[in-house]
Design a protein around this motif. Structure first.
Motif, PDB file in Angstrom:
ATOM      1  N   ILE A  70       5.938 -16.474 -11.518  1.00 59.44           N
ATOM      2  CA  ILE A  70       5.041 -17.423 -10.868  1.00 59.44           C
ATOM      3  C   ILE A  70       5.484 -18.840 -11.214  1.00 59.44           C
ATOM      4  CG2 ILE A  70       2.666 -18.209 -10.576  1.00 59.44           C
ATOM      5  CD1 ILE A  70       1.733 -15.459 -11.460  1.00 59.44           C
ATOM      6  N   ASP A  71       5.704 -19.637 -10.194  1.00 57.58           N
ATOM      7  CA  ASP A  71       6.081 -21.036 -10.378  1.00 57.58           C
ATOM      8  C   ASP A  71       5.015 -21.926  -9.763  1.00 57.58           C
ATOM      9  OD1 ASP A  71       8.633 -20.433 -11.523  1.00 57.58           O
ATOM     10  OD2 ASP A  71       9.358 -19.959  -9.515  1.00 57.58           O
ATOM     11  N   VAL A  72       4.677 -22.988 -10.474  1.00 62.64           N
ATOM     12  CA  VAL A  72       3.795 -24.020  -9.943  1.00 62.64           C
ATOM     13  C   VAL A  72       4.673 -25.245  -9.688  1.00 62.64           C
ATOM     14  CG1 VAL A  72       1.770 -25.472 -10.368  1.00 62.64           C
ATOM     15  CG2 VAL A  72       1.806 -23.102 -11.175  1.00 62.64           C
ATOM     16  N   VAL A  73       4.837 -25.593  -8.405  1.00 60.86           N
ATOM     17  CA  VAL A  73       5.827 -26.608  -8.032  1.00 60.86           C
ATOM     18  C   VAL A  73       5.269 -27.519  -6.932  1.00 60.86           C
ATOM     19  CG1 VAL A  73       7.816 -25.179  -8.676  1.00 60.86           C
ATOM     20  CG2 VAL A  73       6.865 -24.978  -6.378  1.00 60.86           C
ATOM     21  N   LEU A 131      -7.379 -24.140 -19.882  1.00 53.94           N
ATOM     22  CA  LEU A 131      -6.694 -24.994 -18.914  1.00 53.94           C
ATOM     23  C   LEU A 131      -6.407 -26.351 -19.537  1.00 53.94           C
ATOM     24  CD1 LEU A 131      -8.749 -24.303 -15.671  1.00 53.94           C
ATOM     25  CD2 LEU A 131      -6.270 -24.049 -15.878  1.00 53.94           C
ATOM     26  N   PRO A 132      -5.453 -27.103 -18.975  1.00 52.40           N
ATOM     27  CA  PRO A 132      -5.307 -28.486 -19.435  1.00 52.40           C
ATOM     28  C   PRO A 132      -6.593 -29.258 -19.121  1.00 52.40           C
ATOM     29  CG  PRO A 132      -4.042 -28.099 -17.417  1.00 52.40           C
ATOM     30  CD  PRO A 132      -4.507 -26.766 -17.902  1.00 52.40           C
ATOM     31  N   GLU A 151       2.611 -40.295 -11.727  1.00 52.30           N
ATOM     32  CA  GLU A 151       3.635 -39.252 -11.627  1.00 52.30           C
ATOM     33  C   GLU A 151       3.832 -38.486 -12.929  1.00 52.30           C
ATOM     34  OE1 GLU A 151       8.422 -38.977 -10.610  1.00 52.30           O
ATOM     35  OE2 GLU A 151       7.227 -40.590  -9.721  1.00 52.30           O
ATOM     36  N   GLY A 152       3.863 -39.200 -14.061  1.00 48.40           N
ATOM     37  CA  GLY A 152       4.068 -38.534 -15.349  1.00 48.40           C
ATOM     38  C   GLY A 152       2.934 -37.582 -15.685  1.00 48.40           C
ATOM     39  N   PHE A 153       1.687 -38.012 -15.403  1.00 47.91           N
ATOM     40  CA  PHE A 153       0.536 -37.153 -15.690  1.00 47.91           C
ATOM     41  C   PHE A 153       0.540 -35.924 -14.787  1.00 47.91           C
ATOM     42  CE2 PHE A 153      -3.765 -35.770 -14.627  1.00 47.91           C
ATOM     43  CZ  PHE A 153      -4.215 -35.402 -15.883  1.00 47.91           C
ATOM     44  N   ILE A 154       0.854 -36.103 -13.519  1.00 49.86           N
ATOM     45  CA  ILE A 154       0.903 -34.962 -12.582  1.00 49.86           C
ATOM     46  C   ILE A 154       1.918 -33.931 -13.045  1.00 49.86           C
ATOM     47  CG2 ILE A 154       1.585 -34.297 -10.237  1.00 49.86           C
ATOM     48  CD1 ILE A 154       0.272 -36.860  -9.239  1.00 49.86           C
ATOM     49  N   ARG A 158       1.154 -30.129 -14.071  1.00 46.56           N
ATOM     50  CA  ARG A 158       1.856 -29.039 -13.362  1.00 46.56           C
ATOM     51  C   ARG A 158       2.432 -28.042 -14.358  1.00 46.56           C
ATOM     52  NH1 ARG A 158       6.318 -26.935 -12.801  1.00 46.56           N
ATOM     53  NH2 ARG A 158       7.272 -28.432 -14.229  1.00 46.56           N
ATOM     54  N   THR A 159       3.090 -28.538 -15.391  1.00 51.81           N
ATOM     55  CA  THR A 159       3.679 -27.667 -16.411  1.00 51.81           C
ATOM     56  C   THR A 159       2.612 -26.832 -17.105  1.00 51.81           C
ATOM     57  OG1 THR A 159       5.465 -29.259 -16.785  1.00 51.81           O
ATOM     58  CG2 THR A 159       5.082 -27.622 -18.502  1.00 51.81           C
ATOM     59  N   ALA A 160       1.495 -27.468 -17.467  1.00 54.13           N
ATOM     60  CA  ALA A 160       0.422 -26.756 -18.166  1.00 54.13           C
ATOM     61  C   ALA A 160      -0.236 -25.712 -17.262  1.00 54.13           C
ATOM     62  CB  ALA A 160      -0.620 -27.751 -18.665  1.00 54.13           C
TER      63      ALA A 160
END
Length: 201
Positions: A70-73, A131-132, A151-154, A158-160
């Motif tokens: 599963i990828d979140v992208v 969750l984050p 952008e950095g926060f998004i 996404r990673t979390a």
């Protein structure tokens, strides 16, 4: 019948002699019995089983026995002002029999990840990962930056979220929950659905 006396080097400094009958009478000959461990058939079999099996080309390129990826992208921010939100593409690939659809791609908001966690906490017997955080401070007005749409926060979120959904979907009990299947594979989540279990196909 030949008689061979046992030789123990600790008690018998010299190997003993034995005799046997030959064609011309009694012929002496010297037999040395080595003291050590003799491998039985069972121990030989065990050793053979421990030997590494050489991988063939068919083995190397064969499909994995069981996998779930599963990828979140591809986060995208939509709308303006108070109607602004970010969603993420959730891609899934698997060969697990419990999933009827083997490849899927849906878009999910953070609030839908929250919905999934809430459903699993209520209906399943697993300890659901966290969750984050919602990052409420980033949502305050009059900030000098873009808050939760920076952008950095998004990317951090996404990673979390990717870590979260992989932990959840990797749990055998969670894989039987209807809410997880809906989250991963249905374009639109029906929050009025009837909770239940998925039968292994």
């Amino acid at each position: 019948m030949v008689f061979i006396p046992f030789y123990n080097p600790c008690t018998n400094p010299e190997p003993r002699h034995s005799t046997r009958l030959g064609p011309s009478g009694i012929v002496p000959f010297k037999i040395l019995i080595s003291v050590g461990v003799t491998m039985t058939d069972n121990s030989l079999d065990a050793t053979r089983r421990l030997a590494a099996k050489k991988q063939t080309l068919d083995d190397a390129y064969a499909a994995p026995a069981n996998f779930l990826e599963i990828d979140v992208v591809n986060p995208i921010t939509h709308g303006l002002g108070t109607k602004r939100y970010t969603d993420y593409e959730v891609r899934m690939r698997t060969n697990l029999p419990v999933f009827k659809v083997k490849e899927s791609s849906v878009r999910r908001r953070y609030s839908e990840f929250e919905w999934l966690r809430s459903e699993l906490e209520r209906d399943s017997k697993i300890v659901v990962p966290t969750l984050p955080g919602k990052a409420l401070k980033r949502q305050l007005p009059f900030r000098s930056d873009d808050g939760i749409y920076e952008e950095g926060f998004i990317e951090e979120r996404r990673t979390a979220l990717e870590v979260f959904i992989n932990k959840v979907a990797g749990h055998p009990l969670a894989q039987n929950e209807r809410c997880l299947h809906m989250f991963l594979q249905e374009p639109v989540i029906d929050k009025n659905y009837v909770p239940g279990k998925i039968r292994n196909m």
